[in-house]
Design a protein around this motif. Sequence first.
Motif: not given
Length: 598
Positions: A38-56
């Motif tokens: 599931y983790l293309a580099e561009i996907t990691l970029a998108a997930l990183s922003a979401r994780y920053l908002r909600d670390p859970s």
Amino acid sequence: MRHRPIRIANFSGYFGDRFTAIDEVLAGDPVDVLVGDYLAEITLAALSARYLRDPSTGYVEYFLDQLKPHLASIAERGIKLVTNAGGFHPEALAEAVRTLADEASAPLRVAYVAGDNLLDQLPALAAAGHELPNLDTGAPLASWDAKPIAANAYLGGWGIAAALEAGADIVVCGRVTDASLTVGPAAWWHGWQRTDWDALAGAVAAGHIIECGAHATGGNFSGFTEIPAMTTPGFPIAEIAADGSSVITKHARDDGAVTVDTVTAQLVYEIQGPYYRNPDVTVRLDSLELTQLAPDRVQLTGTTGTAPPETTKVALFAPIGYHVVHTVYVTAPNVPEKIELLRTQLTSMLPDGVDELSVTGLGTAAADPAAQWEATVPVRIMAVAREREPLARLHLASKAGSLYLSSIPGFYTDVATSASTQPRPRIEYWPALLPLTEVPHRVGLPDGDTVDIAAPPTAEVLSQPHHPEPTEEPRSTGPVHRLPLGTLAHARSGDKGGNSNVGVWVSDPQAWPWLRELLSTAELRRLLPECKDLTIERHEFPRLRAVHFVLRGLLGQGGSSNNRVDQIGKAIGEYLRAKHVLIPEELLSGRERDHGTD
């Protein structure tokens, strides 16, 4: 250790792949392990922003929705499942899977692989003298004018192998390499040692082929017209033997096909050259051989490997601003002049704080259009700023709409679509290097214990081999025809951070000398003017009849932040195949000759 090959079936090539994939694979041929990437580099970029908002969060919830209906069946059939859907929080995903399994009364043991998330350790790493140099430029991380919100090291497959050895049925991972999803199960199944370099190299090659799902069965394949059933190409299977050799196949019930060409397409995809570096082994891709054993069965043999380099890649992401995009349509004639006036008018409307405006015409109108749409050119408008507020003030779609009566003739938008109005974050990518010994690779076992995975034996980095440029013009003893390169050649392109790669190959062994002599670096610059000022690396794969290029910097600082329409370079290969070159008549069939010019 088992004597028969392990059968590993892919069910996902990226975040957003077919939702029904697990349904399809479980309805197909028997397999031992399911793997999902599931983790293309561009996907990691998108997930990183979401994780920053909600670390859970920070994991791929889409995977849970796919998995939920099948937990009882997976348990009953004794199938293992390995995925990197854990993203930034594999431990949380493992707990979510356990909860679903309990609700389904499915006796499944769940483990997770973690340690890749190094964000909180960046200050300590810097204090210890680790510069985290950029993989492409060598610049230290301290020179980056951005604050990282994510830093994930690429882990190998031995944590997965340890989890399976401890009895795990499902293993969820963070940022392991895509191929590690296959390497781990193969190493566990066959009882490989850490220094079984050739066997590990073979598993990495097989994993690289199946990691992108239907890519190996005809998806995104330049020869798709040669495949009889392409409506829903199925997911691939790798049968990996104890010596690391493998057979790539697919579920018999599914569409698509597995051929030497569909496998070659994936082998040359998103690589940096003949030496493919993985945290567990350095793979010699130029040593492998492909053989079509039967319909939908391609054998890989001869892959060799050596110890991995002492460093692994760390993917860092940081917000660098915002962008907003809008599309309008321009009608011939005088398309270049019309686009230029639009650019001038929109530039005059920009508020302070907007740093950049790009106005890009997409395509060329037909000289004598047979329909209105042949006279139409889409125009993509992008505005970029460091802060969100200037773009919100810009109201790009409204600004473009305000020009309808005061700009160019034949200019409009598609009123049936919604205008893009909200600025979106731009996330920049920094691919760094860090010693493997500094990465805390660990496994959370089903019984609650954790196990540390030691770094592998390492060796010096092998520089990519140098292949001399062709010194002669392509030779022919007879007539030639000017035709698209794609008349004879296949191609596949992809991205690695800010670099694009493109591999070009021919099916016909007799055409290989022609292709090799044709595709010099100078000829590539001529065919692709966008690359004329870039550093280009050229490699040859004689066993695959392929020429491979790395186009350094074509994608800026990576697909998540550059302003290109083709952000991650997926269309470069087809663009190259559309270019006209001189092809010897002796290599062409009669039908192909009829479409060319002398």
